[in-house]
Scaffold this active site. Structure first.
Site, short mmCIF file in Angstrom:
data_model
loop_
_atom_site.label_atom_id
_atom_site.label_comp_id
_atom_site.label_asym_id
_atom_site.label_seq_id
_atom_site.Cartn_x
_atom_site.Cartn_y
_atom_site.Cartn_z
N GLU A 180 -105.36 -3.30 3.69
CA GLU A 180 -104.61 -2.66 4.91
C GLU A 180 -106.03 -2.20 5.65
O GLU A 180 -106.15 -2.54 6.58
CB GLU A 180 -103.68 -1.40 4.82
CG GLU A 180 -102.25 -1.89 4.58
CD GLU A 180 -101.54 -0.70 4.31
OE1 GLU A 180 -100.31 -0.80 3.87
OE2 GLU A 180 -102.01 0.50 4.07
N GLU A 234 -100.99 -0.40 -5.49
CA GLU A 234 -101.09 0.45 -4.47
C GLU A 234 -102.56 0.51 -3.72
O GLU A 234 -102.70 0.44 -2.76
CB GLU A 234 -100.64 1.80 -4.91
CG GLU A 234 -100.55 2.92 -3.54
CD GLU A 234 -99.85 2.47 -2.51
OE1 GLU A 234 -98.65 1.76 -2.44
OE2 GLU A 234 -100.41 2.68 -1.35
N1 ATP Z 1 -102.65 -5.41 12.96
C1 ATP Z 1 -101.33 -5.66 12.94
N2 ATP Z 1 -100.65 -6.72 13.23
C2 ATP Z 1 -99.39 -7.13 12.98
N3 ATP Z 1 -98.67 -6.20 12.21
C3 ATP Z 1 -99.09 -5.05 11.77
C4 ATP Z 1 -100.71 -4.76 12.11
N4 ATP Z 1 -100.74 -3.50 11.43
C5 ATP Z 1 -99.60 -3.27 10.76
N5 ATP Z 1 -98.66 -3.94 10.86
C6 ATP Z 1 -97.49 -4.06 10.48
O1 ATP Z 1 -97.15 -2.79 10.26
C7 ATP Z 1 -96.73 -2.61 8.85
C8 ATP Z 1 -97.47 -1.28 8.28
O2 ATP Z 1 -98.83 -1.47 8.43
P1 ATP Z 1 -99.89 -0.21 7.93
O3 ATP Z 1 -101.17 -0.60 8.15
O4 ATP Z 1 -99.54 1.01 8.94
O5 ATP Z 1 -99.41 0.14 6.45
P2 ATP Z 1 -98.75 1.33 5.97
O6 ATP Z 1 -97.92 2.12 7.05
O7 ATP Z 1 -99.73 2.19 5.24
O8 ATP Z 1 -97.69 0.66 5.13
P3 ATP Z 1 -97.53 0.41 3.53
O9 ATP Z 1 -96.32 1.10 3.24
O10 ATP Z 1 -97.49 -0.98 3.43
O11 ATP Z 1 -98.75 1.09 2.90
C9 ATP Z 1 -97.46 -3.81 8.11
O12 ATP Z 1 -96.93 -4.24 6.90
C10 ATP Z 1 -97.18 -4.68 9.16
O13 ATP Z 1 -95.94 -5.27 8.89
#
Ligand code: ATP
Length: 118
Positions: A73, A66
């Site tokens: 991220e 995590e």
């Molecule tokens: N810059 C980007 N370009 C393309 N797809 C993206 C981008 N940012 C996010 N995504 C998509 O949105 C999803 C969620 O991204 P985010 O950065 O919001 O992580 P999160 O909501 O914290 O997710 P996680 O549950 O994996 O921690 C990613 O797994 C990806 O599929």
């Protein structure tokens, strides 16, 4: 280890990183709740030292995945804030690592606790 930071400073920074992930990632708070529940269950069912070792490894594995996922991220958001298919692949792969670690932890918890419950 950074010479200027010292050992205590390195620990402080590492704990600050964990706190940052807890504040910014809802999933990290879910892991925290799950970790608390598993520790409580371990005490309740009087787990053996071997079972505690498995719980510690499985829990640490999920937390490690995590935190690395969160770092990836945030790195991608900094390096490439715009939508990009490669960023999607990178983030999805990192999320996949967390999912696999969580599945492994659930299987381990099932192997330990199900025989005690049933
Ligand atoms: N810059 C980007 N370009 C393309 N797809 C993206 C981008 N940012 C996010 N995504 C998509 O949105 C999803 C969620 O991204 P985010 O950065 O919001 O992580 P999160 O909501 O914290 O997710 P996680 O549950 O994996 O921690 C990613 O797994 C990806 O599929």
């Amino acid at each position: 280890m950074n010479r200027r930071t010292g050992l205590a400073g390195s620990f402080r920074n590492a704990f600050r990183g964990i706190a940052t992930a807890l504040r910014s990632e809802p999933n990290a708070r879910i892991h925290l709740a799950a970790t608390g529940a598993v520790i409580a269950a371990g005490y309740w069912f009087r787990c053996s030292p071997g079972e505690w070792a498995v719980i510690a490894i499985a829990t640490g594995f999920v937390w490690t995945a995590e935190l690395l996922n969160t770092a990836i991220e945030k790195s991608m958001d900094l390096l490439h804030p715009d939508h990009h298919p490669l960023v999607k692949n990178i983030k999805d792969i990192a999320a996949g690592a967390v999912l696999l670690a969580a599945i492994a932890a659930v299987v381990a918890a099932g192997c330990i606790f199900l025989p005690k419950i049933l």
